[in-house]
Motif scaffolding. Structure first.
Motif, PDB file in Angstrom:
ATOM      1  N   LEU A  81       0.815  -1.216   0.000  1.00 24.79           N
ATOM      2  CA  LEU A  81       0.000   0.000   0.000  1.00 24.79           C
ATOM      3  C   LEU A  81       0.849   1.268   0.000  1.00 24.79           C
ATOM      4  O   LEU A  81       0.311   2.377   0.060  1.00 24.79           O
ATOM      5  CB  LEU A  81      -0.941   0.008   1.208  1.00 24.79           C
ATOM      6  CG  LEU A  81      -2.028  -1.071   1.199  1.00 24.79           C
ATOM      7  CD1 LEU A  81      -2.770  -1.103   2.529  1.00 24.79           C
ATOM      8  CD2 LEU A  81      -2.998  -0.857   0.043  1.00 24.79           C
ATOM      9  N   ALA A  82       2.148   1.128  -0.094  1.00 21.31           N
ATOM     10  CA  ALA A  82       3.044   2.291  -0.077  1.00 21.31           C
ATOM     11  C   ALA A  82       2.678   3.255  -1.202  1.00 21.31           C
ATOM     12  O   ALA A  82       2.551   2.856  -2.363  1.00 21.31           O
ATOM     13  CB  ALA A  82       4.494   1.846  -0.208  1.00 21.31           C
ATOM     14  N   GLY A  83       2.490   4.498  -0.870  1.00 26.25           N
ATOM     15  CA  GLY A  83       2.195   5.530  -1.848  1.00 26.25           C
ATOM     16  C   GLY A  83       0.755   5.581  -2.325  1.00 26.25           C
ATOM     17  O   GLY A  83       0.380   6.507  -3.053  1.00 26.25           O
ATOM     18  N   LYS A  84      -0.055   4.620  -1.944  1.00 26.06           N
ATOM     19  CA  LYS A  84      -1.418   4.537  -2.460  1.00 26.06           C
ATOM     20  C   LYS A  84      -2.422   5.262  -1.564  1.00 26.06           C
ATOM     21  O   LYS A  84      -2.203   5.436  -0.361  1.00 26.06           O
ATOM     22  CB  LYS A  84      -1.843   3.072  -2.601  1.00 26.06           C
ATOM     23  CG  LYS A  84      -1.069   2.310  -3.654  1.00 26.06           C
ATOM     24  CD  LYS A  84      -1.584   0.887  -3.799  1.00 26.06           C
ATOM     25  CE  LYS A  84      -0.798   0.128  -4.864  1.00 26.06           C
ATOM     26  NZ  LYS A  84      -1.277  -1.259  -5.038  1.00 26.06           N
ATOM     27  N   VAL A  85      -3.543   5.647  -2.175  1.00 26.40           N
ATOM     28  CA  VAL A  85      -4.672   6.162  -1.413  1.00 26.40           C
ATOM     29  C   VAL A  85      -5.354   4.982  -0.725  1.00 26.40           C
ATOM     30  O   VAL A  85      -5.645   3.960  -1.356  1.00 26.40           O
ATOM     31  CB  VAL A  85      -5.671   6.894  -2.326  1.00 26.40           C
ATOM     32  CG1 VAL A  85      -6.911   7.323  -1.537  1.00 26.40           C
ATOM     33  CG2 VAL A  85      -5.008   8.098  -2.984  1.00 26.40           C
ATOM     34  N   VAL A  86      -5.573   5.124   0.566  1.00 25.99           N
ATOM     35  CA  VAL A  86      -6.225   4.081   1.355  1.00 25.99           C
ATOM     36  C   VAL A  86      -7.447   4.699   2.032  1.00 25.99           C
ATOM     37  O   VAL A  86      -7.308   5.627   2.845  1.00 25.99           O
ATOM     38  CB  VAL A  86      -5.275   3.477   2.406  1.00 25.99           C
ATOM     39  CG1 VAL A  86      -6.012   2.453   3.267  1.00 25.99           C
ATOM     40  CG2 VAL A  86      -4.066   2.837   1.739  1.00 25.99           C
ATOM     41  N   ILE A  87      -8.619   4.213   1.689  1.00 23.03           N
ATOM     42  CA  ILE A  87      -9.858   4.706   2.283  1.00 23.03           C
ATOM     43  C   ILE A  87     -10.133   3.925   3.558  1.00 23.03           C
ATOM     44  O   ILE A  87     -10.244   2.692   3.535  1.00 23.03           O
ATOM     45  CB  ILE A  87     -11.029   4.565   1.298  1.00 23.03           C
ATOM     46  CG1 ILE A  87     -10.775   5.435   0.057  1.00 23.03           C
ATOM     47  CG2 ILE A  87     -12.348   4.930   1.964  1.00 23.03           C
ATOM     48  CD1 ILE A  87     -11.777   5.218  -1.060  1.00 23.03           C
ATOM     49  N   ALA A  88     -10.229   4.644   4.659  1.00 18.28           N
ATOM     50  CA  ALA A  88     -10.483   4.028   5.963  1.00 18.28           C
ATOM     51  C   ALA A  88     -11.953   4.196   6.325  1.00 18.28           C
ATOM     52  O   ALA A  88     -12.426   5.313   6.529  1.00 18.28           O
ATOM     53  CB  ALA A  88      -9.610   4.678   7.033  1.00 18.28           C
ATOM     54  N   THR A  89     -12.670   3.079   6.407  1.00 18.18           N
ATOM     55  CA  THR A  89     -14.065   3.120   6.847  1.00 18.18           C
ATOM     56  C   THR A  89     -14.170   2.806   8.337  1.00 18.18           C
ATOM     57  O   THR A  89     -15.259   2.710   8.878  1.00 18.18           O
ATOM     58  CB  THR A  89     -14.916   2.099   6.070  1.00 18.18           C
ATOM     59  OG1 THR A  89     -14.579   0.775   6.502  1.00 18.18           O
ATOM     60  CG2 THR A  89     -14.672   2.206   4.569  1.00 18.18           C
ATOM     61  N   ILE A  90     -13.044   2.664   8.990  1.00 17.55           N
ATOM     62  CA  ILE A  90     -12.969   2.158  10.365  1.00 17.55           C
ATOM     63  C   ILE A  90     -13.636   3.120  11.354  1.00 17.55           C
ATOM     64  O   ILE A  90     -13.397   4.326  11.324  1.00 17.55           O
ATOM     65  CB  ILE A  90     -11.497   1.957  10.757  1.00 17.55           C
ATOM     66  CG1 ILE A  90     -10.842   0.915   9.837  1.00 17.55           C
ATOM     67  CG2 ILE A  90     -11.369   1.523  12.207  1.00 17.55           C
ATOM     68  CD1 ILE A  90      -9.323   0.912   9.920  1.00 17.55           C
ATOM     69  N   ASN A  91     -14.460   2.553  12.228  1.00 18.24           N
ATOM     70  CA  ASN A  91     -15.068   3.327  13.306  1.00 18.24           C
ATOM     71  C   ASN A  91     -14.593   2.812  14.665  1.00 18.24           C
ATOM     72  O   ASN A  91     -14.093   1.694  14.789  1.00 18.24           O
ATOM     73  CB  ASN A  91     -16.599   3.254  13.229  1.00 18.24           C
ATOM     74  CG  ASN A  91     -17.169   4.279  12.265  1.00 18.24           C
ATOM     75  OD1 ASN A  91     -16.895   5.462  12.367  1.00 18.24           O
ATOM     76  ND2 ASN A  91     -17.975   3.813  11.310  1.00 18.24           N
ATOM     77  N   TYR A  92     -14.784   3.645  15.671  1.00 15.36           N
ATOM     78  CA  TYR A  92     -14.353   3.348  17.033  1.00 15.36           C
ATOM     79  C   TYR A  92     -15.586   3.191  17.907  1.00 15.36           C
ATOM     80  O   TYR A  92     -16.342   4.145  18.090  1.00 15.36           O
ATOM     81  CB  TYR A  92     -13.466   4.493  17.527  1.00 15.36           C
ATOM     82  CG  TYR A  92     -13.044   4.422  18.974  1.00 15.36           C
ATOM     83  CD1 TYR A  92     -12.500   3.265  19.523  1.00 15.36           C
ATOM     84  CD2 TYR A  92     -13.160   5.541  19.798  1.00 15.36           C
ATOM     85  CE1 TYR A  92     -12.089   3.220  20.852  1.00 15.36           C
ATOM     86  CE2 TYR A  92     -12.736   5.515  21.126  1.00 15.36           C
ATOM     87  CZ  TYR A  92     -12.215   4.346  21.647  1.00 15.36           C
ATOM     88  OH  TYR A  92     -11.796   4.310  22.954  1.00 15.36           O
ATOM     89  N   PHE A  93     -15.807   1.969  18.388  1.00 17.84           N
ATOM     90  CA  PHE A  93     -16.927   1.676  19.266  1.00 17.84           C
ATOM     91  C   PHE A  93     -16.375   1.132  20.580  1.00 17.84           C
ATOM     92  O   PHE A  93     -16.297  -0.091  20.766  1.00 17.84           O
ATOM     93  CB  PHE A  93     -17.868   0.653  18.633  1.00 17.84           C
ATOM     94  CG  PHE A  93     -18.513   1.108  17.350  1.00 17.84           C
ATOM     95  CD1 PHE A  93     -19.559   2.010  17.365  1.00 17.84           C
ATOM     96  CD2 PHE A  93     -18.073   0.614  16.127  1.00 17.84           C
ATOM     97  CE1 PHE A  93     -20.174   2.424  16.189  1.00 17.84           C
ATOM     98  CE2 PHE A  93     -18.671   1.016  14.945  1.00 17.84           C
ATOM     99  CZ  PHE A  93     -19.726   1.932  14.980  1.00 17.84           C
ATOM    100  N   PRO A  94     -15.967   1.994  21.502  1.00 17.03           N
ATOM    101  CA  PRO A  94     -15.320   1.506  22.728  1.00 17.03           C
ATOM    102  C   PRO A  94     -16.204   0.584  23.561  1.00 17.03           C
ATOM    103  O   PRO A  94     -15.704  -0.321  24.228  1.00 17.03           O
ATOM    104  CB  PRO A  94     -14.979   2.795  23.476  1.00 17.03           C
ATOM    105  CG  PRO A  94     -15.855   3.847  22.884  1.00 17.03           C
ATOM    106  CD  PRO A  94     -16.054   3.454  21.467  1.00 17.03           C
ATOM    107  N   GLN A  95     -17.525   0.799  23.491  1.00 18.40           N
ATOM    108  CA  GLN A  95     -18.416  -0.046  24.288  1.00 18.40           C
ATOM    109  C   GLN A  95     -18.438  -1.483  23.781  1.00 18.40           C
ATOM    110  O   GLN A  95     -18.756  -2.405  24.525  1.00 18.40           O
ATOM    111  CB  GLN A  95     -19.836   0.547  24.307  1.00 18.40           C
ATOM    112  CG  GLN A  95     -20.551   0.552  22.963  1.00 18.40           C
ATOM    113  CD  GLN A  95     -20.217   1.747  22.099  1.00 18.40           C
ATOM    114  OE1 GLN A  95     -19.165   2.364  22.243  1.00 18.40           O
ATOM    115  NE2 GLN A  95     -21.122   2.077  21.182  1.00 18.40           N
ATOM    116  N   ARG A  96     -18.070  -1.676  22.518  1.00 17.31           N
ATOM    117  CA  ARG A  96     -18.036  -3.024  21.940  1.00 17.31           C
ATOM    118  C   ARG A  96     -16.645  -3.624  21.974  1.00 17.31           C
ATOM    119  O   ARG A  96     -16.468  -4.813  22.234  1.00 17.31           O
ATOM    120  CB  ARG A  96     -18.485  -2.980  20.476  1.00 17.31           C
ATOM    121  CG  ARG A  96     -19.932  -2.690  20.240  1.00 17.31           C
ATOM    122  CD  ARG A  96     -20.233  -2.915  18.763  1.00 17.31           C
ATOM    123  NE  ARG A  96     -21.208  -1.986  18.253  1.00 17.31           N
ATOM    124  CZ  ARG A  96     -21.422  -1.757  16.973  1.00 17.31           C
ATOM    125  NH1 ARG A  96     -20.702  -2.378  16.065  1.00 17.31           N
ATOM    126  NH2 ARG A  96     -22.346  -0.899  16.592  1.00 17.31           N
TER     127      ARG A  96
END
Length: 213
Positions: A81-96
């Motif tokens: 993935l070096a140099g590439k656009v990386v789309i992050a859909t990641i969310n943070y759900f601390p309760q889970r």
């Protein structure tokens, strides 16, 4: 033909794969269990989709989508993935999934953790504030009064332009809310999260975000 490498093929990854294929992209899907577990999904998506290991999906993609739980960021392949656009859909759900102190205290954000793991990639947060099923089914043409708006955040202008164009192709208006350090404004629990909204409403909801939410 542009190819999208997708790392994580659950509800989010599979719906984004469908949206991408609908709009003329090829996709290479991957997950942590192996390509054989994606056979049914690939069959349903058709000839523009195939399955591979994460490193191969990352290598073959002109850009990548990372749609995995926040606790598995360390499994994302770095070098392909070096140099590439990386789309992050990641969310943070601390309760889970448990608390991450550096997110809680504002030191970083969910996509910021991915950017730290991928230091030479260009991470953009996108598609993190819409339900998975709506990613491939809720898009509308430009000018449609019911067209939804989605936010994006990132530190690289060209990467953000790619994502804004992708939003437009998929049928959504794009709102650039700044760098990755501002991406918390569309976190779970904030006014803009998973709410159908137009561009003006999204701008207002982003402005109402509070760090302690």
């Amino acid at each position: 033909m542009t190819t999208v490498g997708i790392i994580g093929s659950g509800h989010v990854g599979s719906n984004l794969a469908q949206a991408a294929i609908t709009h003329g992209y090829d996709v290479v899907l991957s997950n942590s269990q192996g390509p054989e577990t994606l056979a049914d999904l690939v069959k349903n998506l058709g000839p523009s989709a195939r399955a591979a290991m994460p490193a191969e999906a990352a290598a073959e993609g002109d850009f990548a989508i990372v749609a995995i739980p926040i606790g598995t960021i360390d499994q994302v392949p770095v070098e392909p993935l070096a140099g590439k656009v990386v789309i992050a859909t990641i969310n943070y759900f601390p309760q889970r999934l448990g608390h991450i102190p550096e997110i809680d205290d504002g030191t970083t954000t969910a996509p910021g953790l991915l950017q730290a793991h991928l230091p030479t990639s260009r991470v953009v947060r996108a598609f993190s504030m819409i339900n998975a099923a709506e990613m491939s089914g809720d898009g509308r043409p430009a000018g449609d009064p019911k067209r939804r708006a989605l936010a994006l955040a990132g530190d690289d202008p060209a990467a953000k332009e790619l994502v804004a164009n992708l939003y437009n192709q998929f049928g959504f208006d794009a709102l650039d809310i700044g760098g990755l350090d501002e991406s918390w404004r569309v976190d779970a629990g904030q006014p803009a999260f998973v709410v159908p909204q137009n561009l003006a409403e999204l701008k207002a909801n982003v402005a109402k975000a509070e760090r302690s939410a």
